[in-house]
Design a protein around this motif. Structure first.
Motif, PDB file in Angstrom:
ATOM      1  N   ARG A 151      28.341   9.534  -4.532  1.00 21.69           N
ATOM      2  CA  ARG A 151      27.292  10.289  -5.249  1.00 21.69           C
ATOM      3  C   ARG A 151      25.878   9.795  -4.977  1.00 21.69           C
ATOM      4  O   ARG A 151      24.978  10.595  -4.706  1.00 21.69           O
ATOM      5  CB  ARG A 151      27.530  10.237  -6.769  1.00 21.69           C
ATOM      6  CG  ARG A 151      28.719  10.989  -7.241  1.00 21.69           C
ATOM      7  CD  ARG A 151      28.744  11.071  -8.758  1.00 21.69           C
ATOM      8  NE  ARG A 151      28.744   9.780  -9.403  1.00 21.69           N
ATOM      9  CZ  ARG A 151      29.771   9.278 -10.081  1.00 21.69           C
ATOM     10  NH1 ARG A 151      30.896   9.951 -10.191  1.00 21.69           N
ATOM     11  NH2 ARG A 151      29.680   8.102 -10.664  1.00 21.69           N
ATOM     12  N   ASP A 184      32.814  13.010  -5.354  1.00 19.38           N
ATOM     13  CA  ASP A 184      32.357  12.611  -6.683  1.00 19.38           C
ATOM     14  C   ASP A 184      32.963  11.250  -7.034  1.00 19.38           C
ATOM     15  O   ASP A 184      33.940  11.144  -7.772  1.00 19.38           O
ATOM     16  CB  ASP A 184      32.764  13.686  -7.696  1.00 19.38           C
ATOM     17  CG  ASP A 184      32.070  13.499  -9.034  1.00 19.38           C
ATOM     18  OD1 ASP A 184      31.258  12.559  -9.164  1.00 19.38           O
ATOM     19  OD2 ASP A 184      32.343  14.296  -9.948  1.00 19.38           O
ATOM     20  N   GLY A 200      24.064  11.460 -14.029  1.00 20.22           N
ATOM     21  CA  GLY A 200      23.845  12.884 -13.799  1.00 20.22           C
ATOM     22  C   GLY A 200      23.441  13.255 -12.383  1.00 20.22           C
ATOM     23  O   GLY A 200      22.717  14.240 -12.172  1.00 20.22           O
ATOM     24  N   GLU A 236      24.594  16.872 -11.263  1.00 17.69           N
ATOM     25  CA  GLU A 236      23.817  17.890 -11.967  1.00 17.69           C
ATOM     26  C   GLU A 236      22.402  17.978 -11.401  1.00 17.69           C
ATOM     27  O   GLU A 236      21.857  19.069 -11.221  1.00 17.69           O
ATOM     28  CB  GLU A 236      23.768  17.582 -13.472  1.00 17.69           C
ATOM     29  CG  GLU A 236      25.115  17.660 -14.167  1.00 17.69           C
ATOM     30  CD  GLU A 236      26.048  16.477 -13.898  1.00 17.69           C
ATOM     31  OE1 GLU A 236      25.594  15.415 -13.403  1.00 17.69           O
ATOM     32  OE2 GLU A 236      27.260  16.631 -14.162  1.00 17.69           O
ATOM     33  N   THR A 237      21.803  16.839 -11.117  1.00 17.93           N
ATOM     34  CA  THR A 237      20.460  16.800 -10.530  1.00 17.93           C
ATOM     35  C   THR A 237      20.452  17.490  -9.170  1.00 17.93           C
ATOM     36  O   THR A 237      19.560  18.293  -8.883  1.00 17.93           O
ATOM     37  CB  THR A 237      19.980  15.333 -10.380  1.00 17.93           C
ATOM     38  OG1 THR A 237      19.935  14.737 -11.679  1.00 17.93           O
ATOM     39  CG2 THR A 237      18.612  15.252  -9.726  1.00 17.93           C
ATOM     40  N   LYS A 296      22.497  19.778  -8.032  1.00 17.69           N
ATOM     41  CA  LYS A 296      22.780  21.208  -8.145  1.00 17.69           C
ATOM     42  C   LYS A 296      21.540  22.026  -8.497  1.00 17.69           C
ATOM     43  O   LYS A 296      21.520  23.233  -8.293  1.00 17.69           O
ATOM     44  CB  LYS A 296      23.892  21.458  -9.161  1.00 17.69           C
ATOM     45  CG  LYS A 296      25.261  21.098  -8.623  1.00 17.69           C
ATOM     46  CD  LYS A 296      26.360  21.451  -9.599  1.00 17.69           C
ATOM     47  CE  LYS A 296      27.724  21.204  -8.966  1.00 17.69           C
ATOM     48  NZ  LYS A 296      28.821  21.596  -9.844  1.00 17.69           N
ATOM     49  N   LYS A 297      20.507  21.383  -9.012  1.00 20.07           N
ATOM     50  CA  LYS A 297      19.268  22.094  -9.334  1.00 20.07           C
ATOM     51  C   LYS A 297      18.571  22.600  -8.073  1.00 20.07           C
ATOM     52  O   LYS A 297      17.892  23.618  -8.108  1.00 20.07           O
ATOM     53  CB  LYS A 297      18.315  21.186 -10.114  1.00 20.07           C
ATOM     54  CG  LYS A 297      18.800  20.856 -11.504  1.00 20.07           C
ATOM     55  CD  LYS A 297      17.856  19.887 -12.181  1.00 20.07           C
ATOM     56  CE  LYS A 297      18.426  19.447 -13.530  1.00 20.07           C
ATOM     57  NZ  LYS A 297      17.590  18.401 -14.136  1.00 20.07           N
TER      58      LYS A 297
END
Length: 192
Positions: free
Chosen positions: A77, A97, A115, A118-119, A121-122
């Motif tokens: 990651r 992951d 995160g 998630e970061t 995927k932005k």
């Protein structure tokens, strides 16, 4: 065909170099001009390992510039986060992951970021898999890189049979079957 730019990032010992050899062999077998480059860092101590694979009709240099990678394969990651800026806007980011603490985190000088997925995927098209767990189900956690590569293969221009042939020609003979199985697991996963 436009030159295809692939970047593979990970931590020393994760099979980054083997993966780049498989990709290089695949592109060569496909009749393309291929350039490979490896950056080892402190790989033997768990540091970053970065490899570039570029293939096309005529490739002049091995290095992928920032913002130019069609596919970024990350075996961990934090390495995905560290190198995501190399990806094109419409590129594919394939992430194992999995967490491996770098030395500054191990000694308590820094904290591992939370995160990360998630970061990412932005801003990026991210495909995640816990390839380490998937490979453990096969009985060999060392083949997780082939699980990740199976997902990445969905974003490249080669048939499954071409992949299998190059895997067979690249990995040690006694590991061919388990590597094929790991690739198949990744190839059949649809995760975004």
């Amino acid at each position: 065909m436009a030159t295809k730019n692939i970047m593979i990032v990970g931590v020393g010992g994760q099979g980054t170099l083997l993966t780049s050899r498989i990709l290089g062999g695949l592109a060569t077998a496909g009749g393309y001009d291929v350039k490979l480059s490896e950056v080892h860092g402190m790989a033997q101590r768990g540091g970053s390992v970065v490899t570039f694979v570029r293939y096309g009709k005529k490739v002049s240099e091995p290095i992928v510039e920032e913002g130019q990678a069609d596919v970024l394969i990350a075996f961990e990651r934090l390495e995905a986060l560290r190198y995501a800026h190399f990806l094109k806007k419409d590129g594919a980011l394939i992430v194992n992951d999995w967490r491996i603490d770098p030395i500054p985190v191990v000694i308590g000088a820094e904290e591992y970021p939370e995160g990360i997925i998630e970061t990412l995927k932005k801003d990026y098209k991210v495909y995640t898999v816990n390839a380490t767990e998937e490979s453990k189900k096969l009985g060999n956690p060392k083949v997780f890189n082939l699980v990740v590569l199976g997902i990445a293969a969905q974003h490249m221009d080669f048939s499954k049979e071409e992949w299998y042939q190059v895997i067979e020609n690249t990995v040690p003979p006694k590991t061919i079957e388990i590597n094929r199985q790991a690739f198949e697991v990744g190839y059949n996963l649809v995760s975004e």
